[in-house]
Motif scaffolding. Sequence first.
Motif, PDB file in Angstrom:
ATOM      1  N   LEU A  69       0.852  -1.190   0.000  1.00 17.15           N
ATOM      2  CA  LEU A  69       0.000   0.000   0.000  1.00 17.15           C
ATOM      3  C   LEU A  69       0.881   1.231   0.000  1.00 17.15           C
ATOM      4  O   LEU A  69       1.670   1.443   0.921  1.00 17.15           O
ATOM      5  CB  LEU A  69      -0.916   0.013   1.226  1.00 17.15           C
ATOM      6  CG  LEU A  69      -1.772   1.268   1.426  1.00 17.15           C
ATOM      7  CD1 LEU A  69      -2.713   1.489   0.244  1.00 17.15           C
ATOM      8  CD2 LEU A  69      -2.565   1.187   2.730  1.00 17.15           C
ATOM      9  N   ILE A  70       0.761   2.039  -1.049  1.00 16.75           N
ATOM     10  CA  ILE A  70       1.451   3.329  -1.111  1.00 16.75           C
ATOM     11  C   ILE A  70       0.526   4.365  -0.499  1.00 16.75           C
ATOM     12  O   ILE A  70      -0.614   4.534  -0.959  1.00 16.75           O
ATOM     13  CB  ILE A  70       1.785   3.722  -2.565  1.00 16.75           C
ATOM     14  CG1 ILE A  70       2.575   2.618  -3.272  1.00 16.75           C
ATOM     15  CG2 ILE A  70       2.579   5.030  -2.588  1.00 16.75           C
ATOM     16  CD1 ILE A  70       2.780   2.879  -4.760  1.00 16.75           C
TER      17      ILE A  70
ATOM     18  N   VAL B 153      -2.584   3.925  -3.253  1.00 13.45           N
ATOM     19  CA  VAL B 153      -2.459   2.983  -4.357  1.00 13.45           C
ATOM     20  C   VAL B 153      -2.208   1.608  -3.750  1.00 13.45           C
ATOM     21  O   VAL B 153      -1.278   1.437  -2.962  1.00 13.45           O
ATOM     22  CB  VAL B 153      -1.299   3.345  -5.305  1.00 13.45           C
ATOM     23  CG1 VAL B 153      -1.191   2.295  -6.420  1.00 13.45           C
ATOM     24  CG2 VAL B 153      -1.476   4.729  -5.899  1.00 13.45           C
ATOM     25  N   LEU B 154      -3.061   0.653  -4.085  1.00 10.31           N
ATOM     26  CA  LEU B 154      -2.863  -0.726  -3.654  1.00 10.31           C
ATOM     27  C   LEU B 154      -2.134  -1.473  -4.761  1.00 10.31           C
ATOM     28  O   LEU B 154      -2.536  -1.407  -5.920  1.00 10.31           O
ATOM     29  CB  LEU B 154      -4.203  -1.404  -3.370  1.00 10.31           C
ATOM     30  CG  LEU B 154      -4.103  -2.842  -2.842  1.00 10.31           C
ATOM     31  CD1 LEU B 154      -3.791  -2.827  -1.350  1.00 10.31           C
ATOM     32  CD2 LEU B 154      -5.396  -3.614  -3.103  1.00 10.31           C
TER      33      LEU B 154
ATOM     34  N   TYR C 102     -12.304  -3.852  -4.369  1.00 11.19           N
ATOM     35  CA  TYR C 102     -11.370  -4.838  -4.918  1.00 11.19           C
ATOM     36  C   TYR C 102     -10.910  -5.803  -3.825  1.00 11.19           C
ATOM     37  O   TYR C 102     -10.888  -7.027  -4.029  1.00 11.19           O
ATOM     38  CB  TYR C 102     -10.162  -4.135  -5.538  1.00 11.19           C
ATOM     39  CG  TYR C 102      -9.109  -5.094  -6.040  1.00 11.19           C
ATOM     40  CD1 TYR C 102      -9.225  -5.693  -7.291  1.00 11.19           C
ATOM     41  CD2 TYR C 102      -8.006  -5.413  -5.251  1.00 11.19           C
ATOM     42  CE1 TYR C 102      -8.263  -6.589  -7.748  1.00 11.19           C
ATOM     43  CE2 TYR C 102      -7.043  -6.311  -5.701  1.00 11.19           C
ATOM     44  CZ  TYR C 102      -7.168  -6.891  -6.952  1.00 11.19           C
ATOM     45  OH  TYR C 102      -6.222  -7.784  -7.380  1.00 11.19           O
ATOM     46  N   ILE C 103     -10.572  -5.262  -2.677  1.00  8.31           N
ATOM     47  CA  ILE C 103     -10.144  -6.094  -1.546  1.00  8.31           C
ATOM     48  C   ILE C 103     -11.257  -7.055  -1.154  1.00  8.31           C
ATOM     49  O   ILE C 103     -11.035  -8.242  -0.919  1.00  8.31           O
ATOM     50  CB  ILE C 103      -9.736  -5.203  -0.353  1.00  8.31           C
ATOM     51  CG1 ILE C 103      -8.435  -4.456  -0.667  1.00  8.31           C
ATOM     52  CG2 ILE C 103      -9.576  -6.039   0.923  1.00  8.31           C
ATOM     53  CD1 ILE C 103      -8.076  -3.393   0.367  1.00  8.31           C
TER      54      ILE C 103
ATOM     55  N   LYS D  70       0.299  -5.128  -9.463  1.00  6.63           N
ATOM     56  CA  LYS D  70      -0.751  -4.531 -10.285  1.00  6.63           C
ATOM     57  C   LYS D  70      -1.441  -3.447  -9.454  1.00  6.63           C
ATOM     58  O   LYS D  70      -1.937  -3.727  -8.362  1.00  6.63           O
ATOM     59  CB  LYS D  70      -1.755  -5.585 -10.736  1.00  6.63           C
ATOM     60  CG  LYS D  70      -1.185  -6.633 -11.683  1.00  6.63           C
ATOM     61  CD  LYS D  70      -2.258  -7.597 -12.175  1.00  6.63           C
ATOM     62  CE  LYS D  70      -2.808  -8.451 -11.045  1.00  6.63           C
ATOM     63  NZ  LYS D  70      -3.755  -9.493 -11.536  1.00  6.63           N
ATOM     64  N   PRO D  71      -1.492  -2.204  -9.954  1.00  6.64           N
ATOM     65  CA  PRO D  71      -2.037  -1.104  -9.156  1.00  6.64           C
ATOM     66  C   PRO D  71      -3.562  -1.007  -9.218  1.00  6.64           C
ATOM     67  O   PRO D  71      -4.179  -1.227 -10.266  1.00  6.64           O
ATOM     68  CB  PRO D  71      -1.402   0.138  -9.790  1.00  6.64           C
ATOM     69  CG  PRO D  71      -1.205  -0.257 -11.229  1.00  6.64           C
ATOM     70  CD  PRO D  71      -0.900  -1.732 -11.217  1.00  6.64           C
TER      71      PRO D  71
END
Length: 220
Positions: free
Chosen positions: A6-7, A55-56, A72-73, A61-62
Motif C-alpha cells: 500500500l502506497i 495505491v494498492l 477490490y479487496i 498490479k495497481p
Amino acid sequence: MGEVKLIGTHSSFPCARIVWALKLKGIPYEFIKEDLLNKSSLLLEMNPVYKKVPVLLHDNKPVVESLIIIEYIDETWKTNPLLPQDPYDRAMARFWAKFVDEKVVPSAWEAMISQGEEKAIDSAQEALGFLENLIKGKKFFGGEKIGYLDLVVGWVALWLKAMEEVGGMTLLDSLKFPSLDEWTQNFIQVPAIHESLPPKEDVVNYFQFGLDYLRSLAAK
C-alpha cells in the motif's frame, strides 16, 4: 494471496480506509510511505493519471481510488465480507459512500477553510444530518457488524475533529447528532480501527498545512 503493498501516508483518511479494510480482512501487507511534497517515481508510475495516494499494489498490479480499492479487496479476499450481500443493500451502501466523498467531505472542508462561516457550517451540518438519520438505531451502518460504509465514514471519528480544531468550529455537535456521535465511539473501539489511527496532532498539522498553502496561493 499474492504480495500486497500500500502506497500512502498515515495522515490521509482515504489511505486509512484501506489500512482498516486490510486489517479487518487479516491481509498482511507492506506500507510504503509516500512524501506528497516530493512524489516518488513509484507513485507516478503506478498512478500516472491522478498521481495521488492511496495505491494498492497486488502482485505489482495497481488499484487506485479508495472506494474502488475497498471493493477490490472485498471481492478478492472473501473472508469477513465488507459490502452487504443483498444487491439492494449493496447499491445503497455505494450510493451513500459516493455521497460522503462528494458532499460530506467537501462541505466539511469548506467549513474549515471558511474558519467557521455560518453558511458553510450549515451546509456541512445538513450533509451530516443525512448520516445521522442513516445510523439512527444501529450500532454500525451495516447493522451489528462493521462494514464498507463504516470505513468510508470513518474519517469522521478523527479527521473531522481535526478539521474542527483547524477551523475553530464545531460541526459534529453531540446534541444535534447523538447517533452519529455514538457511532464514532463504537467505531474507534474496534481493535483494527483503534490501533491504526494516527496521532491527532499529525492530522491537525496535515490540515493546517493545507489551509496555509491555500492562503499562500490566495495571497499571490
